[in-house]
Scaffold this active site. Sequence first.
Site, mmCIF file in Angstrom:
data_model
loop_
_atom_site.group_PDB
_atom_site.id
_atom_site.type_symbol
_atom_site.label_atom_id
_atom_site.label_comp_id
_atom_site.label_asym_id
_atom_site.label_seq_id
_atom_site.Cartn_x
_atom_site.Cartn_y
_atom_site.Cartn_z
ATOM 1 N N TRP A 107 47.628 35.764 45.359
ATOM 2 C CA TRP A 107 46.494 36.310 46.118
ATOM 3 C C TRP A 107 45.917 35.289 47.081
ATOM 4 O O TRP A 107 45.589 35.623 48.212
ATOM 5 C CB TRP A 107 45.412 36.863 45.177
ATOM 6 C CG TRP A 107 45.956 37.956 44.307
ATOM 7 C CD1 TRP A 107 46.072 37.954 42.947
ATOM 8 C CD2 TRP A 107 46.504 39.214 44.737
ATOM 9 N NE1 TRP A 107 46.656 39.120 42.515
ATOM 10 C CE2 TRP A 107 46.925 39.907 43.575
ATOM 11 C CE3 TRP A 107 46.682 39.825 45.977
ATOM 12 C CZ2 TRP A 107 47.507 41.178 43.628
ATOM 13 C CZ3 TRP A 107 47.266 41.082 46.032
ATOM 14 C CH2 TRP A 107 47.672 41.749 44.877
ATOM 15 N N ASP A 112 37.217 34.769 45.916
ATOM 16 C CA ASP A 112 37.793 36.038 45.488
ATOM 17 C C ASP A 112 37.614 36.082 43.975
ATOM 18 O O ASP A 112 38.262 35.346 43.241
ATOM 19 C CB ASP A 112 39.275 36.075 45.885
ATOM 20 C CG ASP A 112 40.000 37.323 45.373
ATOM 21 O OD1 ASP A 112 39.394 38.119 44.628
ATOM 22 O OD2 ASP A 112 41.191 37.496 45.731
ATOM 23 N N LYS A 147 39.617 45.614 38.502
ATOM 24 C CA LYS A 147 39.999 44.771 37.376
ATOM 25 C C LYS A 147 38.926 44.769 36.279
ATOM 26 O O LYS A 147 39.242 44.786 35.119
ATOM 27 C CB LYS A 147 40.246 43.322 37.831
ATOM 28 C CG LYS A 147 41.161 43.191 39.041
ATOM 29 C CD LYS A 147 42.641 43.388 38.709
ATOM 30 C CE LYS A 147 43.500 43.652 39.930
ATOM 31 N NZ LYS A 147 43.471 42.619 40.953
HETATM 32 C C1 LIG Z 1 44.268 42.476 42.334
HETATM 33 C C2 LIG Z 1 43.803 41.325 43.132
HETATM 34 C C3 LIG Z 1 43.727 41.366 44.539
HETATM 35 C C4 LIG Z 1 44.191 42.548 45.346
HETATM 36 O O1 LIG Z 1 43.265 43.556 45.296
HETATM 37 P P1 LIG Z 1 43.447 44.896 46.141
HETATM 38 O O2 LIG Z 1 42.128 45.566 45.884
HETATM 39 O O3 LIG Z 1 44.612 45.615 45.591
HETATM 40 O O4 LIG Z 1 43.637 44.538 47.562
HETATM 41 C C5 LIG Z 1 43.223 40.265 45.195
HETATM 42 N N1 LIG Z 1 42.826 39.174 44.527
HETATM 43 C C6 LIG Z 1 42.895 39.095 43.183
HETATM 44 C C7 LIG Z 1 42.423 37.852 42.494
HETATM 45 C C8 LIG Z 1 43.379 40.161 42.443
HETATM 46 O O5 LIG Z 1 43.445 40.085 41.112
#
Ligand SMILES: *Cc1c(COP(=O)(O)O)cnc(C)c1O
Length: 355
Positions: A100, A166, A190
């Site tokens: 990511w 993030d 998540k």
């Molecule tokens: C799942 C995830 C993403 C991607 O998220 P989307 O909503 O599918 O774009 C980005 N960063 C992390 C840390 C993730 O776990």
Amino acid sequence: MKKVHNFYAGPSILPDFTYEETIKAIQDFAGTGISLMSISHRSKQFDAVMLEAESMFKKLLNIPEEYSVIFVGGGASMQFAMIPYNLLNKKGFYLDTGTWSSKAAKEAKLFGDVEVVSSKDKNYSYIPKGYKIPTDADYFHITSNNTIYGTEIRTDIDSPINLVADMSSDIMSRPVDVSKYAMIYGGAQKNLGPAGVTFIIIKKEILGKVDRVIPSMLNYSTHIDNGSMYNTPPVINVFATLQTLKWIEAQGGVKEMERRNIEKAKILYDAIDESKIFVGTAAKEDRSLMNICFVMKDEYKELEAEFLAFATEKGMIGIKGHRSVGGFRASTYNALSKESVIALVETMKEFEKNH
Ligand SMILES: *Cc1c(COP(=O)(O)O)cnc(C)c1O
């Protein structure tokens, strides 16, 4: 329904309260006699949901006054581009701790220089340390929890430049000192709600400092100024996210979430460390409380498929590791009970005894 234990990494387990309240609202929203799916997002009933989602976010994370909380579409991946679009003049600094983060850095390169410190040399099994944050960069981007590799930054970094995180997979899993960040964002799927809504905590003063023209939908100011209602928000997702926030508060808040998460992770990591056939893949000091990655030791490698089948038979769902790590990954998000972790540990022990 069969008794199962949901270890999926995302979309993933949410509290029963979230499912139940959302089902009710889809049938009859706030006593209106119509579905949450079919009511105007400008209605006073939905407006109240949006305002409460923002205020619950602020309350649970103790977010200072000068920050806004907004909800947008496009997933965390859309943020990978929106961040440099809105914040990068000359240079971005990225801590590359997994898939990511490297995707985030890739987008930033479309807008300017990007300096990267990476742990790719050891397949992202650790968090880089001892690096220097360049003070000439516009911001420093981190991924606090690496969902795929099972590493996590659990302290709030002191950064001399704007810190952007993030937190897709560890938001609300522990108290966070928001004042150390300029921006925190993530996809809801998540630890908060269904896929399709992205939360953003942002300090307003960092905006309006880049020279480029920004399209309205990609401009954070648009969403802040319109209370996340510039266009139609993903109403069901925001509603469901709010239910999870209410559940967290009723359980005792993020401090209690952290206590439970530490307890659950310890049970599983201890079992991995004591095992003669399983071994963890992440550096011990950087182990994630949310995504616990483990494989079989080299001499038992050929048993991986057999264990997966055995665990599936026992009701363990979603424990197959991501293809970039292999083996197994158990995601132990807020809503996952300690009983599920214990059930997995018992399954591992039983399998070990048979081999
Ligand atoms: C799942 C995830 C993403 C991607 O998220 P989307 O909503 O599918 O774009 C980005 N960063 C992390 C840390 C993730 O776990």
